[in-house]
Design a protein around this motif. Structure first.
Motif, PDB file in Angstrom:
ATOM      1  N   GLY A  37      56.233  39.788  57.535  1.00  0.00           N
ATOM      2  CA  GLY A  37      55.086  40.634  57.830  1.00  0.00           C
ATOM      3  C   GLY A  37      54.663  41.492  56.653  1.00  0.00           C
ATOM      4  O   GLY A  37      54.968  41.217  55.509  1.00  0.00           O
ATOM      5  N   GLU A  38      53.963  42.563  56.962  1.00  0.00           N
ATOM      6  CA  GLU A  38      53.403  43.464  55.964  1.00  0.00           C
ATOM      7  C   GLU A  38      54.470  44.414  55.414  1.00  0.00           C
ATOM      8  O   GLU A  38      55.354  44.847  56.146  1.00  0.00           O
ATOM      9  CB  GLU A  38      52.284  44.295  56.591  1.00  0.00           C
ATOM     10  N   PRO A  39      54.355  44.779  54.129  1.00  0.00           N
ATOM     11  CA  PRO A  39      55.245  45.799  53.602  1.00  0.00           C
ATOM     12  C   PRO A  39      54.904  47.150  54.221  1.00  0.00           C
ATOM     13  O   PRO A  39      53.797  47.347  54.722  1.00  0.00           O
ATOM     14  CB  PRO A  39      54.943  45.794  52.101  1.00  0.00           C
ATOM     15  N   SER A  40      55.868  48.076  54.190  1.00  0.00           N
ATOM     16  CA  SER A  40      55.559  49.416  54.690  1.00  0.00           C
ATOM     17  C   SER A  40      54.505  50.029  53.772  1.00  0.00           C
ATOM     18  O   SER A  40      54.379  49.655  52.608  1.00  0.00           O
ATOM     19  CB  SER A  40      56.822  50.282  54.737  1.00  0.00           C
ATOM     20  N   ALA A 134      54.267  44.204  45.983  1.00  0.00           N
ATOM     21  CA  ALA A 134      52.965  44.440  46.640  1.00  0.00           C
ATOM     22  C   ALA A 134      52.455  45.861  46.397  1.00  0.00           C
ATOM     23  O   ALA A 134      52.033  46.556  47.317  1.00  0.00           O
ATOM     24  CB  ALA A 134      53.084  44.157  48.142  1.00  0.00           C
ATOM     25  N   LEU A 135      52.480  46.280  45.151  1.00  0.00           N
ATOM     26  CA  LEU A 135      52.115  47.662  44.813  1.00  0.00           C
ATOM     27  C   LEU A 135      50.687  47.999  45.203  1.00  0.00           C
ATOM     28  O   LEU A 135      50.399  49.131  45.621  1.00  0.00           O
ATOM     29  CB  LEU A 135      52.318  47.914  43.314  1.00  0.00           C
ATOM     30  N   ASP A 136      49.787  47.035  45.093  1.00  0.00           N
ATOM     31  CA  ASP A 136      48.378  47.300  45.403  1.00  0.00           C
ATOM     32  C   ASP A 136      48.140  47.509  46.890  1.00  0.00           C
ATOM     33  O   ASP A 136      47.067  47.961  47.291  1.00  0.00           O
ATOM     34  CB  ASP A 136      47.495  46.176  44.868  1.00  0.00           C
ATOM     35  N   ARG A 137      49.134  47.197  47.728  1.00  0.00           N
ATOM     36  CA  ARG A 137      49.000  47.393  49.177  1.00  0.00           C
ATOM     37  C   ARG A 137      49.742  48.630  49.658  1.00  0.00           C
ATOM     38  O   ARG A 137      49.863  48.855  50.867  1.00  0.00           O
ATOM     39  CB  ARG A 137      49.502  46.144  49.899  1.00  0.00           C
ATOM     40  N   GLU A 163      51.882  52.474  37.458  1.00  0.00           N
ATOM     41  CA  GLU A 163      50.572  53.134  37.470  1.00  0.00           C
ATOM     42  C   GLU A 163      49.459  52.181  37.043  1.00  0.00           C
ATOM     43  O   GLU A 163      48.362  52.209  37.605  1.00  0.00           O
ATOM     44  CB  GLU A 163      50.605  54.349  36.549  1.00  0.00           C
ATOM     45  N   ALA A 164      49.742  51.333  36.066  1.00  0.00           N
ATOM     46  CA  ALA A 164      48.733  50.368  35.622  1.00  0.00           C
ATOM     47  C   ALA A 164      48.392  49.372  36.726  1.00  0.00           C
ATOM     48  O   ALA A 164      47.245  48.947  36.865  1.00  0.00           O
ATOM     49  CB  ALA A 164      49.223  49.631  34.374  1.00  0.00           C
ATOM     50  N   ALA A 165      49.395  48.999  37.533  1.00  0.00           N
ATOM     51  CA  ALA A 165      49.184  48.025  38.607  1.00  0.00           C
ATOM     52  C   ALA A 165      48.616  48.658  39.875  1.00  0.00           C
ATOM     53  O   ALA A 165      47.923  47.994  40.640  1.00  0.00           O
ATOM     54  CB  ALA A 165      50.505  47.329  38.930  1.00  0.00           C
TER      55      ALA A 165
END
Length: 198
Positions: A37-40, A134-137, A163-165
């Motif tokens: 499923g989705e990351p927290s 999944a940093l952007d999420r 931070e860049a991502a």
């Protein structure tokens, strides 16, 4: 789903890497649980916690450990990642008298649900984190550990890649040691990293 390693197994792996490697600049994934499923929405990342417990680090070390432990406990339901290094190999053995019990417990609680990495190759570690977590999420990415110096801190180097991502998502621990200079903060410049000081 792979079984979760026990604290004893984790420490055994850390000690084995420490004994087998003369080059601490390697990078290893010790445990990466399969996620369904989705990351927290929030993620906790701790960089080189063994550097916080080295004997004689400074008089504020235990207070920083206790503060970081409280921050981790407050985020106990969030996804967790720790990047260890050779200074962490004795962390769970009880041989370091300067380990605050609350930090030991907070890290072990994180291991039960999280990713465990090892190494001083900060470029490889940062790339792995950016491509696998999944940093952007994420709504928030809490970052703690050692060291936070803007010029050559390990935490600062990884933080810059995060931070860049995923701009604007980092929340820094209030308990990051910066023995070598000015602390890095999200949005500030970071020069090429020097060696990660023990």
């Amino acid at each position: 789903m792979p079984s979760m390693p026990t604290a004893r197994e984790i420490h055994s792996r850390l000690r084995a890497i420490d004994r087998a490697s003369d080059d601490s600049a390697e990078f290893h994934v010790l445990h990466d649980p399969v996620r369904n499923g989705e990351p927290s929405p929030d993620l906790v990342i701790v960089i080189h916690p063994g550097d916080l417990v080295e004997p004689g680090f400074d008089r504020g070390a235990l207070a920083r450990q206790k503060g970081l432990a409280a921050e981790l406990a407050a985020r106990s339901g969030q996804d967790f990642l720790v990047l260890h290094r050779n200074s962490c190999s004795q962390f769970g053995t009880g041989r370091l008298p300067s380990v605050h019990p609350a930090l030991k417990k907070a890290l072990q609680d994180g291991w039960k649900r999280g990713v465990i990495l090892h190494g001083d190759d900060l470029e490889a570690a940062s790339a792995w984190i950016v491509s696998h977590m999944a940093l952007d999420r994420r709504r928030e990415i809490f970052l703690g550990g050692a060291y936070g110096d803007a010029e050559d801190g390990c935490l600062a180097f990884v933080g810059k890649a995060i931070e860049a991502a995923a701009p604007g998502r980092i929340v820094l621990s209030a308990h990051i040691p910066c023995p070598g200079g000015d602390p890095w903060t999200p949005g500030s410049a970071l020069t090429e990293p020097g060696p990660c000081e023990p």
